[in-house]
Design a protein around this motif. Structure first.
Motif, PDB file in Angstrom:
ATOM      1  N   PRO A 184      20.465  64.254  47.197  1.00 57.03           N
ATOM      2  CA  PRO A 184      20.620  62.971  46.482  1.00 57.03           C
ATOM      3  C   PRO A 184      20.804  61.829  47.480  1.00 57.03           C
ATOM      4  O   PRO A 184      21.695  61.875  48.323  1.00 57.03           O
ATOM      5  CB  PRO A 184      21.885  63.179  45.643  1.00 57.03           C
ATOM      6  CG  PRO A 184      22.153  64.648  45.669  1.00 57.03           C
ATOM      7  CD  PRO A 184      21.568  65.179  46.933  1.00 57.03           C
ATOM      8  N   ARG A 185      19.941  60.824  47.399  1.00 58.36           N
ATOM      9  CA  ARG A 185      20.062  59.674  48.286  1.00 58.36           C
ATOM     10  C   ARG A 185      20.230  58.414  47.436  1.00 58.36           C
ATOM     11  O   ARG A 185      19.289  57.976  46.776  1.00 58.36           O
ATOM     12  CB  ARG A 185      18.829  59.562  49.178  1.00 58.36           C
ATOM     13  CG  ARG A 185      19.011  58.546  50.312  1.00 58.36           C
ATOM     14  CD  ARG A 185      17.809  58.537  51.228  1.00 58.36           C
ATOM     15  NE  ARG A 185      17.633  59.780  51.947  1.00 58.36           N
ATOM     16  CZ  ARG A 185      18.294  60.109  53.060  1.00 58.36           C
ATOM     17  NH1 ARG A 185      19.189  59.283  53.562  1.00 58.36           N
ATOM     18  NH2 ARG A 185      18.050  61.258  53.664  1.00 58.36           N
ATOM     19  N   HIS A 186      21.449  57.901  47.421  1.00 62.65           N
ATOM     20  CA  HIS A 186      21.730  56.688  46.652  1.00 62.65           C
ATOM     21  C   HIS A 186      21.239  55.492  47.471  1.00 62.65           C
ATOM     22  O   HIS A 186      21.797  55.156  48.517  1.00 62.65           O
ATOM     23  CB  HIS A 186      23.230  56.577  46.375  1.00 62.65           C
ATOM     24  CG  HIS A 186      23.597  55.392  45.557  1.00 62.65           C
ATOM     25  ND1 HIS A 186      24.612  54.510  45.880  1.00 62.65           N
ATOM     26  CD2 HIS A 186      23.062  54.913  44.402  1.00 62.65           C
ATOM     27  CE1 HIS A 186      24.692  53.564  44.980  1.00 62.65           C
ATOM     28  NE2 HIS A 186      23.764  53.790  44.062  1.00 62.65           N
ATOM     29  N   ASN A 187      20.165  54.871  47.009  1.00 57.29           N
ATOM     30  CA  ASN A 187      19.511  53.796  47.751  1.00 57.29           C
ATOM     31  C   ASN A 187      20.102  52.456  47.341  1.00 57.29           C
ATOM     32  O   ASN A 187      20.053  52.064  46.176  1.00 57.29           O
ATOM     33  CB  ASN A 187      18.006  53.831  47.469  1.00 57.29           C
ATOM     34  CG  ASN A 187      17.210  52.954  48.406  1.00 57.29           C
ATOM     35  OD1 ASN A 187      17.644  51.865  48.760  1.00 57.29           O
ATOM     36  ND2 ASN A 187      16.034  53.421  48.801  1.00 57.29           N
ATOM     37  N   THR A 188      20.675  51.755  48.309  1.00 50.45           N
ATOM     38  CA  THR A 188      21.220  50.418  48.028  1.00 50.45           C
ATOM     39  C   THR A 188      20.423  49.318  48.733  1.00 50.45           C
ATOM     40  O   THR A 188      20.692  48.142  48.532  1.00 50.45           O
ATOM     41  CB  THR A 188      22.689  50.333  48.502  1.00 50.45           C
ATOM     42  OG1 THR A 188      22.744  50.670  49.897  1.00 50.45           O
ATOM     43  CG2 THR A 188      23.566  51.287  47.720  1.00 50.45           C
ATOM     44  N   THR A 189      19.425  49.738  49.511  1.00 48.12           N
ATOM     45  CA  THR A 189      18.667  48.772  50.319  1.00 48.12           C
ATOM     46  C   THR A 189      17.473  48.200  49.569  1.00 48.12           C
ATOM     47  O   THR A 189      17.254  46.981  49.545  1.00 48.12           O
ATOM     48  CB  THR A 189      18.177  49.441  51.621  1.00 48.12           C
ATOM     49  OG1 THR A 189      19.281  50.051  52.267  1.00 48.12           O
ATOM     50  CG2 THR A 189      17.539  48.420  52.545  1.00 48.12           C
TER      51      THR A 189
END
Length: 831
Positions: A357-362
Motif C-alpha cells: 500500500p502506497r499512500h500518495n500525497t504528492t
C-alpha cells in the motif's frame, strides 16, 4: 489593481473542449469514446468465466492502435434503499417489507470505460506538464483525420469483442449521458462533484499540495505505480476464503478487495497506456547494454540488467506487447476522522491483493485531474510502470453487485453482501430468454434451513401478483399466512383444509361447479377409482381398464340426463345396478372384469363404510375461483389409504384450475406429499403434471428435506428433477459428505456446488436472515438472502410458541390476525 487570489475558474482550467458524435474532445485534440460497462454479479462467476473475461479484454485491447489509453473507472458509492411506500394496492406484509428495508445502506457500483486516442508526446508528459500547471489552455486542431477514422473502427471492434464474450456488456454513452440534461446529471458533473445524486451542485475544488477537497469531501489516494509495489504473481481470479470450504472454492476477481469488498465511497481507476511496443523494447535493449557496461561498478546495475533482459526475453519469446499501466484507489469522506479510517481500510484492501500500500500525497491533484472522463492524456507518465497486457488486465475489477430483473413480475430477495432488496424474476424472464423451458421448481433443504420461510415468502408474493396458489402441506407451515389472507379478504379467499377426527377432509370427486366433465376430469376420476381398487404392485388388465372407463363414462352420462346430485355413493349404486345389467348384456366374463370383487374393494368408501365420509361431501366448494388454498394433511401423511386418495383429489383440483383458468398464473406447491404420488402406480400422473403445467401458464413446485429420497428414487429423478429447470437449495452442510451424490443427481457444475456450499458461511451477525441458492437451467445461479420484516416473520413462523401467541391474540381480537401481528411486532420493537 492586480489580482493576487490563488483561486481560478473551472472554465479556465477545464481540459475538455466539446462532446461531438458521442465522443469527448479535449483541448489537446485527444478523442475519447465512452462506455458504460455491465459486469457479472458478485459470487456468480467461476474460474473458467474469469479466464474468459480476461481473454476477451486481452483480445479487445490488442485491436487498439498505438498511443491509446484504456481507462476503466469503477465507482463504489454508498446509497440507501428508498422504496415507494405510497404505492397503491400494497398489502400489509408488502408494506412492512418495504418499511423494514427503508434507508438500508448499501454500496452501489457504476462502471465506465474510456478509450482515449492521444499522441506520442502527450503519452510522455510528466506531472509538471499537466493542464493544471498551465495558465491558459489553447485548443489544438486534430490534424490526422485518417488516424481518427482508424481509431473509431478499432473502438467498434473493441466493443464487439467484449460483448461477444457474453459475460461483459459495453453500452456506448450518448452526449446526454456525458454532459447531462436539465433533469439528469451527466458523467462529467458526477465526477466533479463525486456524487451520483441529481441535485448535487458544483462546489469549490481545492487542489492543494496538502489535501485535495471537492466541496466538503476530502480525498485519500493510494497508487500502484511501481513494480516494487506489486505482488510476485497475479491471476485473473483468486480464492475467497470466507465462502470457501475444503471441498469447494469461491472465486472473485484479483482486484475484488478494492472493489465491492471495500465498503466505503471510493473509485478504482485502471489505466493501460498503449505505447509503440517496438520502440519500448528498443529502449530497453539500449538500457540493458548500458546496465551491462556499468555492472562492474554496482551490483544494483547488474540486477537491473537481469530484470530488463528477462522482460525482453518474455516479450520476444511469446510475442507480448510492452505497455505501461497504473492503478489507483481514490476514497473520500466529509469527516476528517473517518478519512483516517478510510486510509487504513484502503491500505488493508491493497495488502489483501499482496500489493504494497502506497499512500500518495504528492500527485493527488494531477491524478484526480487526469481521471476526468476524456482527460487520460493528461496522466503523468512517471506514475506508470512497464508491463504486458495480460498481467495488467488481472488488476481489472471483474464483478458488480446484484441487479434487479427488468421484469414486472418477480420476488423480493436480498443481496447477500449488503442486504439491499433485489427484484428477482425466476419464472417469466428466464423463460422468455430461453434460459429455462419450464417454470417448475425443485426445493431441497434440511429441517431448520429456512425452507418454510422462503416458500412462505415466495407464495405470498405470487399471490399478491395475481397468481392462483394451491399448497399441499404436512406441517402447518402456511397456516399463519392463510389465516391472514382469509381475514383480509373477509373469507372470500385463504381456504385452509386440515384433517381432524371430528372434521375430516371430505371431497366429492364427481362434482363440478358448472357441470362440465372434460377429458381431464374423467381421467382424474378413473385414476382415483383405480387407486382405490388396485394396489401399487397390481396393475389392471386391459379389459379391466376398459370396463372401469365405461363405468365412469356411463355414470357421468346418467348425471347429465337425470340432473341428480353426483357423489361416490351414486357411482357405487350405478355400478351395482345399471352397469351390472350392461355387463350382462355384453356377456363380459368374470375373469375379464370381476364386478363382485370391484364392489367389495370399494365398499369401505360407500355409505355405512369405514371411509364413507371421504368421497361423499355435501359441501360443494367452488375451489376454481379461490386464489389461495392450503391442504394440511400432516395427520394422514402415513395413512396408506387416505393419503394417496386425498392427494389425487387435490391434484385434480389443481388440474381443473390449470385447464379452466385461461391466461392466469397458477402455482401448486407440494411438500412431502409427493412421496405418495411418486409411487409406481402414480408415476404417470406426476409426470403428466410436471410436463403439462408449463403449457397453461403454471408451475409445479416440490419441496423435500430428505436427501435420501431424491438420491434413491428413480421416479423423482425422471418425473420431478428432469422437469424442474429451476432448482432451489438451502443450507446443505448437514449433507456435506453426501453432496457428491446430490451434485450428480441434480446435475450441478463445480461452480454451482461451490455456491451451494457457501450458503450461510459468512452471514452478517447484525441481520437476521438465511441464504438460499437459486439455479436456472444450469445457466444462471446465485445465492440470495431471505430477509423479512418482523411482521412477515410472525406470519411465516413455524415455531409453535410464536404461532400460538399470534393465534391466541387473534382469537381475542375477533379473529383479526393482521391486528394481532401488528400488536406483537410493536411490542417486540419496544422491548
Amino acid at each position: 489593481m492586480r489580482n493576487t487570489a490563488k483561486a481560478t475558474t473551472l472554465e479556465k482550467k477545464f481540459p475538455l473542449l466539446a462532446v461531438e458524435e458521442n465522443c469527448i474532445l479535449s483541448k489537446d485534440a485527444d478523442i475519447t469514446a465512452c462506455f458504460a460497462v455491465s459486469l457479472p454479479e458478485l459470487f456468480t462467476v467461476g474460474s473458467a468465466e474469469y479466464e474468459a473475461i480476461h481473454a476477451a479484454w486481452h483480445k479487445a485491447v490488442k485491436t487498439l492502435p498505438d498511443y491509446t489509453v484504456v481507462h476503466k473507472q469503477d465507482w463504489y458509492i454508498k446509497e440507501t434503499y428508498a422504496p415507494d411506500l405510497t404505492e397503491e394496492g400494497l398489502s400489509f406484509l408488502g408494506k412492512s417489507y418495504k418499511q423494514h428495508f427503508n434507508e438500508r445502506p448499501f454500496l452501489n457500483h457504476y462502471c465506465y470505460l474510456f478509450l482515449t486516442k492521444t499522441t506520442k508526446e502527450r503519452m510522455r508528459m510528466q506531472s509538471n506538464f499537466s493542464s493544471l500547471c498551465r495558465g491558459k489552455l489553447i485548443p489544438k486542431e486534430a490534424r490526422d483525420k485518417e488516424a481518427v477514422h482508424q481509431f473509431m473502427e478499432a473502438v467498434a471492434q473493441f466493443e464487439r469483442i467484449v460483448n461477444d464474450s457474453g459475460l461483459v456488456k459495453m453500452t456506448r454513452l450518448t452526449e446526454e449521458d456525458i454532459v447531462g440534461t436539465d433533469e439528469k446529471q451527466g458523467l462529467l458533473e458526477q465526477y466533479l462533484t463525486l456524487s451520483t445524486q441529481a441535485d448535487e451542485p458544483l462546489q469549490d475544488i481545492a487542489l492543494g499540495s496538502e489535501e485535495v477537497r471537492i466541496g466538503n469531501k476530502r480525498l485519500c489516494l493510494h497508487t500502484l505505480s511501481d513494480t516494487d509495489d506489486l505482488p510476485g504473481t497475479v491471476s485473473a481470479d483468486t480464492r475467497y476464503e470466507k465462502l470457501s470450504t475444503d471441498r469447494s472454492d469461491c472465486r472473485l476477481s484479483f482486484a475484488a478487495p478494492v472493489g465491492l469488498l471495500l465498503s466505503c465511497n471510493h473509485m478504482y481507476n485502471q489505466y493501460l497506456f498503449l505505447d509503440n511496443s517496438d520502440s519500448n523494447l528498443q529502449k530497453f535493449e539500449k538500457s540493458a547494454k548500458n546496465m551491462h557496461s556499468l555492472a562492474r561498478y554496482s551490483r544494483s546495475n547488474q540486477i537491473n540488467k537481469e530484470w530488463i533482459e528477462r522482460y525482453l526475453n518474455e516479450a520476444h519469446s511469446f510475442g507480448l506487447s510492452s505497455i505501461r499501466a497504473h492503478f489507483n484507489v481514490i476514497a473520500w469522506s466529509d469527516d476528517p476522522a473517518e478519512l483516517k479510517q478510510l486510509k487504513n481500510d484502503t491500505g488493508s484492501a491493497l495488502a489483501l491483493m499482496e500489493c504494497k500500500p502506497r499512500h500518495n500525497t504528492t500527485d493527488v491533484a494531477t491524478l484526480y485531474w487526469a481521471g476526468i472522463p476524456g482527460n487520460a492524456g493528461d496522466f503523468p507518465s512517471e506514475e506508470s510502470f512497464y508491463t504486458f497486457i495480460e498481467p495488467a488486465l488481472c488488476f481489472f475489477s471483474g464483478e458488480t453487485n446484484y441487479r434487479d430483473s427488468p421484469s414486472p413480475f418477480g420476488l423480493k430477495m436480498a443481496d447477500r453482501l449488503t442486504g439491499n432488496p433485489i427484484h428477482l424474476d425466476i419464472s417469466d424472464l428466464p423463460m422468455k430468454r430461453g434460459v429455462i423451458t419450464n417454470r417448475n421448481k425443485f426445493i431441497l433443504g434440511p429441517s431448520g434451513s429456512g425452507k418454510s420461510f422462503f416458500t412462505n415468502h415466495m407464495v405470498r408474493q405470487y399471490y399478491e401478483q395475481g397468481a392462483h396458489v394451491l399448497l399441499v402441506d404436512t406441517g402447518n407451515s402456511y397456516q399463519g399466512l392463510c389465516e391472514l389472507i382469509h381475514g383480509k379478504t373477509k373469507g372470500e379467499d385463504g381456504v385452509y383444509f386440515t384433517y381432524t377426527e371430528s372434521n375430516p377432509i371430505a371431497f366429492n370427486p364427481f362434482y363440478t361447479d358448472d357441470g362440465v366433465f372434460d377429458i381431464e376430469k374423467r381421467e382424474s376420476v378413473k385414476t382415483l377409482v383405480l387407486t382405490l381398487w388396485k394396489r401399487d404392485d397390481e396393475p389392471p388388465t386391459r379389459a379391466e381398464e376398459v370396463a372401469l372407463s365405461n363405468a365412469v363414462s356411463g355414470y357421468i352420462d346418467q348425471i347429465k340426463q337425470q340432473s341428480a346430485n353426483p357423489s361416490f355413493n351414486g357411482f357405487y349404486d350405478y355400478v351395482k345396478g345399471d352397469y351390472k345389467k350392461v355387463l350382462e348384456e355384453k356377456k363380459v366374463r368374470e375373469k375379464d372384469f370381476d364386478l363382485a370383487n370391484f364392489l367389495n374393494v370399494l365398499e369401505p368408501y360407500y355409505k355405512g363404510g369405514e371411509y364413507d365420509y371421504l368421497l361423499n361431501s355435501d359441501k360443494q366448494l367452488d375451489l376454481l375461483n379461490k386464489r389461495f388454498i392450503v391442504f394440511e394433511i400432516d395427520a394422514i401423511k402415513d395413512h396408506k389409504i387416505l393419503f394417496p386418495i386425498v392427494t389425487i383429489i387435490i391434484m385434480e383440483v389443481f388440474i381443473n384450475k390449470m385447464r379452466r383458468l385461461k391466461g392466469q398464473r397458477k402455482l401448486i406447491l407440494i411438500e412431502e406429499a409427493w412421496k405418495a404420488i411418486a409411487k409406481e402406480g402414480m408415476a404417470d400422473y406426476i409426470k403428466y403434471l410436471f410436463k403439462t403445467v408449463r403449457k397453461f401458464f403454471g408451475e409445479a413446485i416440490v419441496v423435500t428435506q430428505e436427501v435420501d429420497d431424491i438420491i434413491q428414487s428413480p421416479i423423482v429423478k425422471e418425473s420431478i428433477i428432469n422437469n424442474s429447470d429451476c432448482k432451489i437449495l438451502l443450507d446443505q452442510r448437514k449433507y456435506m459428505n453426501k453432496f457428491d451424490d446430490i451434485q450428480a443427481m441434480l446435475g450441478l457444475t463445480d461452480k454451482e456446488k461451490a455456491q451451494v456450499l457457501s450458503i450461510n458461511m459468512n452471514n452478517d451477525p447484525s441481520r437476521l436472515y438465511k441464504e438460499v441458492w437459486i439455479g436456472l437451467g444450469g445457466v444462471q445461479s446465485a445465492v440470495y438472502a431471505t430477509e423479512v420484516s418482523l411482521e412477515e416473520y410472525l406470519a411465516y413462523t413455524t415455531e409453535e410458541s410464536e404461532k400460538m401467541e399470534v393465534m391466541e391474540l387473534a382469537s381475542q381480537l375477533g379473529g383479526n390476525v393482521e391486528l394481532a401481528i401488528r400488536r406483537i411486532a410493536a411490542k417486540r420493537r419496544e422491548e
